[in-house]
Design a protein around this motif. Structure first.
Motif, PDB file in Angstrom:
ATOM      1  N   ARG A 118       0.815  -1.209   0.000  1.00 26.73           N
ATOM      2  CA  ARG A 118       0.000   0.000   0.000  1.00 26.73           C
ATOM      3  C   ARG A 118       0.854   1.267   0.000  1.00 26.73           C
ATOM      4  O   ARG A 118       0.312   2.358   0.015  1.00 26.73           O
ATOM      5  CB  ARG A 118      -0.923   0.025   1.226  1.00 26.73           C
ATOM      6  CG  ARG A 118      -1.889  -1.111   1.280  1.00 26.73           C
ATOM      7  CD  ARG A 118      -3.019  -0.888   0.310  1.00 26.73           C
ATOM      8  NE  ARG A 118      -4.034  -1.895   0.503  1.00 26.73           N
ATOM      9  CZ  ARG A 118      -4.624  -2.532  -0.478  1.00 26.73           C
ATOM     10  NH1 ARG A 118      -4.304  -2.276  -1.709  1.00 26.73           N
ATOM     11  NH2 ARG A 118      -5.533  -3.433  -0.241  1.00 26.73           N
ATOM     12  N   GLN A 119       2.182   1.123  -0.002  1.00 24.12           N
ATOM     13  CA  GLN A 119       3.027   2.297  -0.002  1.00 24.12           C
ATOM     14  C   GLN A 119       2.790   3.117  -1.263  1.00 24.12           C
ATOM     15  O   GLN A 119       2.478   2.587  -2.322  1.00 24.12           O
ATOM     16  CB  GLN A 119       4.501   1.908   0.074  1.00 24.12           C
ATOM     17  CG  GLN A 119       4.911   1.368   1.415  1.00 24.12           C
ATOM     18  CD  GLN A 119       6.380   0.997   1.437  1.00 24.12           C
ATOM     19  OE1 GLN A 119       7.023   0.875   0.420  1.00 24.12           O
ATOM     20  NE2 GLN A 119       6.898   0.801   2.635  1.00 24.12           N
ATOM     21  N   THR A 120       2.962   4.424  -1.148  1.00 24.36           N
ATOM     22  CA  THR A 120       2.778   5.316  -2.285  1.00 24.36           C
ATOM     23  C   THR A 120       3.870   5.080  -3.316  1.00 24.36           C
ATOM     24  O   THR A 120       5.047   4.990  -2.977  1.00 24.36           O
ATOM     25  CB  THR A 120       2.808   6.782  -1.813  1.00 24.36           C
ATOM     26  OG1 THR A 120       1.726   6.985  -0.906  1.00 24.36           O
ATOM     27  CG2 THR A 120       2.684   7.741  -2.985  1.00 24.36           C
ATOM     28  N   VAL A 121       3.486   4.994  -4.570  1.00 26.09           N
ATOM     29  CA  VAL A 121       4.421   4.843  -5.679  1.00 26.09           C
ATOM     30  C   VAL A 121       4.728   6.232  -6.211  1.00 26.09           C
ATOM     31  O   VAL A 121       3.823   7.006  -6.498  1.00 26.09           O
ATOM     32  CB  VAL A 121       3.815   3.952  -6.790  1.00 26.09           C
ATOM     33  CG1 VAL A 121       4.704   3.946  -8.016  1.00 26.09           C
ATOM     34  CG2 VAL A 121       3.582   2.547  -6.278  1.00 26.09           C
ATOM     35  N   GLU A 122       6.007   6.545  -6.340  1.00 25.76           N
ATOM     36  CA  GLU A 122       6.447   7.827  -6.871  1.00 25.76           C
ATOM     37  C   GLU A 122       6.718   7.676  -8.357  1.00 25.76           C
ATOM     38  O   GLU A 122       7.318   6.698  -8.790  1.00 25.76           O
ATOM     39  CB  GLU A 122       7.723   8.301  -6.158  1.00 25.76           C
ATOM     40  CG  GLU A 122       7.592   8.437  -4.654  1.00 25.76           C
ATOM     41  CD  GLU A 122       6.701   9.581  -4.225  1.00 25.76           C
ATOM     42  OE1 GLU A 122       6.631  10.590  -4.954  1.00 25.76           O
ATOM     43  OE2 GLU A 122       6.082   9.474  -3.157  1.00 25.76           O
ATOM     44  N   LEU A 123       6.275   8.650  -9.134  1.00 24.43           N
ATOM     45  CA  LEU A 123       6.426   8.610 -10.579  1.00 24.43           C
ATOM     46  C   LEU A 123       6.899   9.974 -11.043  1.00 24.43           C
ATOM     47  O   LEU A 123       6.409  10.999 -10.574  1.00 24.43           O
ATOM     48  CB  LEU A 123       5.065   8.270 -11.201  1.00 24.43           C
ATOM     49  CG  LEU A 123       4.954   8.010 -12.682  1.00 24.43           C
ATOM     50  CD1 LEU A 123       5.820   6.833 -13.101  1.00 24.43           C
ATOM     51  CD2 LEU A 123       3.504   7.714 -13.036  1.00 24.43           C
ATOM     52  N   ASP A 124       7.900  10.010 -11.955  1.00 22.56           N
ATOM     53  CA  ASP A 124       8.352  11.268 -12.537  1.00 22.56           C
ATOM     54  C   ASP A 124       8.759  11.021 -13.988  1.00 22.56           C
ATOM     55  O   ASP A 124       8.567   9.926 -14.511  1.00 22.56           O
ATOM     56  CB  ASP A 124       9.488  11.896 -11.718  1.00 22.56           C
ATOM     57  CG  ASP A 124      10.722  11.007 -11.623  1.00 22.56           C
ATOM     58  OD1 ASP A 124      10.941  10.171 -12.520  1.00 22.56           O
ATOM     59  OD2 ASP A 124      11.470  11.151 -10.656  1.00 22.56           O
ATOM     60  N   ALA A 125       9.321  12.027 -14.640  1.00 26.01           N
ATOM     61  CA  ALA A 125       9.640  11.933 -16.065  1.00 26.01           C
ATOM     62  C   ALA A 125      10.664  10.837 -16.369  1.00 26.01           C
ATOM     63  O   ALA A 125      10.683  10.296 -17.459  1.00 26.01           O
ATOM     64  CB  ALA A 125      10.150  13.276 -16.580  1.00 26.01           C
ATOM     65  N   GLU A 126      11.501  10.483 -15.402  1.00 26.07           N
ATOM     66  CA  GLU A 126      12.514   9.460 -15.628  1.00 26.07           C
ATOM     67  C   GLU A 126      12.072   8.067 -15.181  1.00 26.07           C
ATOM     68  O   GLU A 126      12.814   7.104 -15.301  1.00 26.07           O
ATOM     69  CB  GLU A 126      13.813   9.824 -14.889  1.00 26.07           C
ATOM     70  CG  GLU A 126      14.722  10.764 -15.669  1.00 26.07           C
ATOM     71  CD  GLU A 126      14.230  12.202 -15.617  1.00 26.07           C
ATOM     72  OE1 GLU A 126      14.005  12.706 -14.515  1.00 26.07           O
ATOM     73  OE2 GLU A 126      14.057  12.810 -16.690  1.00 26.07           O
ATOM     74  N   SER A 127      10.890   7.952 -14.654  1.00 27.74           N
ATOM     75  CA  SER A 127      10.410   6.661 -14.146  1.00 27.74           C
ATOM     76  C   SER A 127      10.202   5.670 -15.280  1.00 27.74           C
ATOM     77  O   SER A 127       9.886   6.046 -16.405  1.00 27.74           O
ATOM     78  CB  SER A 127       9.089   6.835 -13.400  1.00 27.74           C
ATOM     79  OG  SER A 127       9.273   7.606 -12.251  1.00 27.74           O
ATOM     80  N   GLU A 128      10.373   4.412 -14.930  1.00 29.42           N
ATOM     81  CA  GLU A 128      10.109   3.358 -15.896  1.00 29.42           C
ATOM     82  C   GLU A 128       8.628   2.996 -15.863  1.00 29.42           C
ATOM     83  O   GLU A 128       8.036   2.871 -14.810  1.00 29.42           O
ATOM     84  CB  GLU A 128      10.952   2.125 -15.573  1.00 29.42           C
ATOM     85  CG  GLU A 128      12.424   2.343 -15.826  1.00 29.42           C
ATOM     86  CD  GLU A 128      13.237   1.076 -15.618  1.00 29.42           C
ATOM     87  OE1 GLU A 128      12.689  -0.035 -15.724  1.00 29.42           O
ATOM     88  OE2 GLU A 128      14.433   1.215 -15.338  1.00 29.42           O
ATOM     89  N   CYS A 129       8.072   2.862 -17.035  1.00 26.66           N
ATOM     90  CA  CYS A 129       6.681   2.458 -17.166  1.00 26.66           C
ATOM     91  C   CYS A 129       6.655   1.176 -17.978  1.00 26.66           C
ATOM     92  O   CYS A 129       7.567   0.942 -18.752  1.00 26.66           O
ATOM     93  CB  CYS A 129       5.873   3.548 -17.867  1.00 26.66           C
ATOM     94  SG  CYS A 129       5.691   5.032 -16.848  1.00 26.66           S
ATOM     95  N   PRO A 130       5.678   0.341 -17.811  1.00 25.93           N
ATOM     96  CA  PRO A 130       4.435   0.518 -17.065  1.00 25.93           C
ATOM     97  C   PRO A 130       4.643   0.416 -15.557  1.00 25.93           C
ATOM     98  O   PRO A 130       5.617  -0.181 -15.095  1.00 25.93           O
ATOM     99  CB  PRO A 130       3.548  -0.619 -17.574  1.00 25.93           C
ATOM    100  CG  PRO A 130       4.500  -1.668 -18.037  1.00 25.93           C
ATOM    101  CD  PRO A 130       5.736  -0.938 -18.497  1.00 25.93           C
ATOM    102  N   LYS A 131       3.722   1.001 -14.829  1.00 26.21           N
ATOM    103  CA  LYS A 131       3.717   0.929 -13.369  1.00 26.21           C
ATOM    104  C   LYS A 131       2.629  -0.037 -12.937  1.00 26.21           C
ATOM    105  O   LYS A 131       1.527  -0.014 -13.459  1.00 26.21           O
ATOM    106  CB  LYS A 131       3.436   2.304 -12.745  1.00 26.21           C
ATOM    107  CG  LYS A 131       4.616   3.212 -12.754  1.00 26.21           C
ATOM    108  CD  LYS A 131       5.712   2.683 -11.860  1.00 26.21           C
ATOM    109  CE  LYS A 131       6.911   3.598 -11.864  1.00 26.21           C
ATOM    110  NZ  LYS A 131       8.089   2.996 -11.317  1.00 26.21           N
ATOM    111  N   ARG A 132       2.971  -0.878 -11.979  1.00 29.31           N
ATOM    112  CA  ARG A 132       1.997  -1.819 -11.412  1.00 29.31           C
ATOM    113  C   ARG A 132       1.593  -1.318 -10.044  1.00 29.31           C
ATOM    114  O   ARG A 132       2.441  -0.969  -9.228  1.00 29.31           O
ATOM    115  CB  ARG A 132       2.613  -3.192 -11.294  1.00 29.31           C
ATOM    116  CG  ARG A 132       2.976  -3.782 -12.641  1.00 29.31           C
ATOM    117  CD  ARG A 132       3.237  -5.212 -12.476  1.00 29.31           C
ATOM    118  NE  ARG A 132       2.013  -5.858 -12.939  1.00 29.31           N
ATOM    119  CZ  ARG A 132       1.975  -7.044 -13.451  1.00 29.31           C
ATOM    120  NH1 ARG A 132       3.052  -7.753 -13.529  1.00 29.31           N
ATOM    121  NH2 ARG A 132       0.852  -7.560 -13.871  1.00 29.31           N
TER     122      ARG A 132
END
Length: 130
Positions: free
Chosen positions: A23-37
């Motif tokens: 349940r921890q918050t997932v951090e996403l920014d321009a350099e993040s790898e996608c897809p995110k689960r």
């Protein structure tokens, strides 16, 4: 204390820790790898560099509403320590995984009054909620 009596509390503690970790918050920014689960109910925070003093703003084109629920409007913050007017800051959005499935989170960086002009930047990330 006997071994079976000791194992039960330890097992429950371990299960609780695992459940909280997902349940921890997932951090996403321009350099993040996608897809995110994400797991249902998990929060997602998206942060992108932004400078509204130039007239450009990030606009959410596809909020992946089939799998994400917005937790509020964009929040812009500028670096207070710079002391300079017009310095770029960050725009942040918060979402929560609302339903299992796949979606596409898409934002464009453009001047809001000129939607016919191609965006300067596009942020796109596939989101999978399982």
């Amino acid at each position: 204390m006997t071994l079976p009596r000791l194992l039960l509390p330890m097992s429950l503690a371990l299960l609780t820790a695992c459940a909280q970790q997902s349940r921890q918050t997932v951090e996403l920014d321009a350099e993040s790898e996608c897809p995110k689960r994400l797991a249902p109910g998990q929060n997602l925070t998206l942060t992108l560099t932004s400078n509204p003093t130039t007239g450009y703003r990030w606009q959410v084109k596809d909020p992946a509403s089939s799998v994400l629920r917005s937790l509020g409007p964009e929040v812009y913050s500028s670096p207070e320590e710079s002391g300079l007017v017009g310095v770029a800051g960050t725009s942040t959005w918060r979402f929560q995984a609302s339903a299992p499935g796949d979606g596409n989170l898409v934002l464009v960086y453009q001047q809001p009054w000129a939607p016919e002009v191609q965006p300067v930047q596009t942020f796109e990330c596939a989101i999978r909620v399982r």
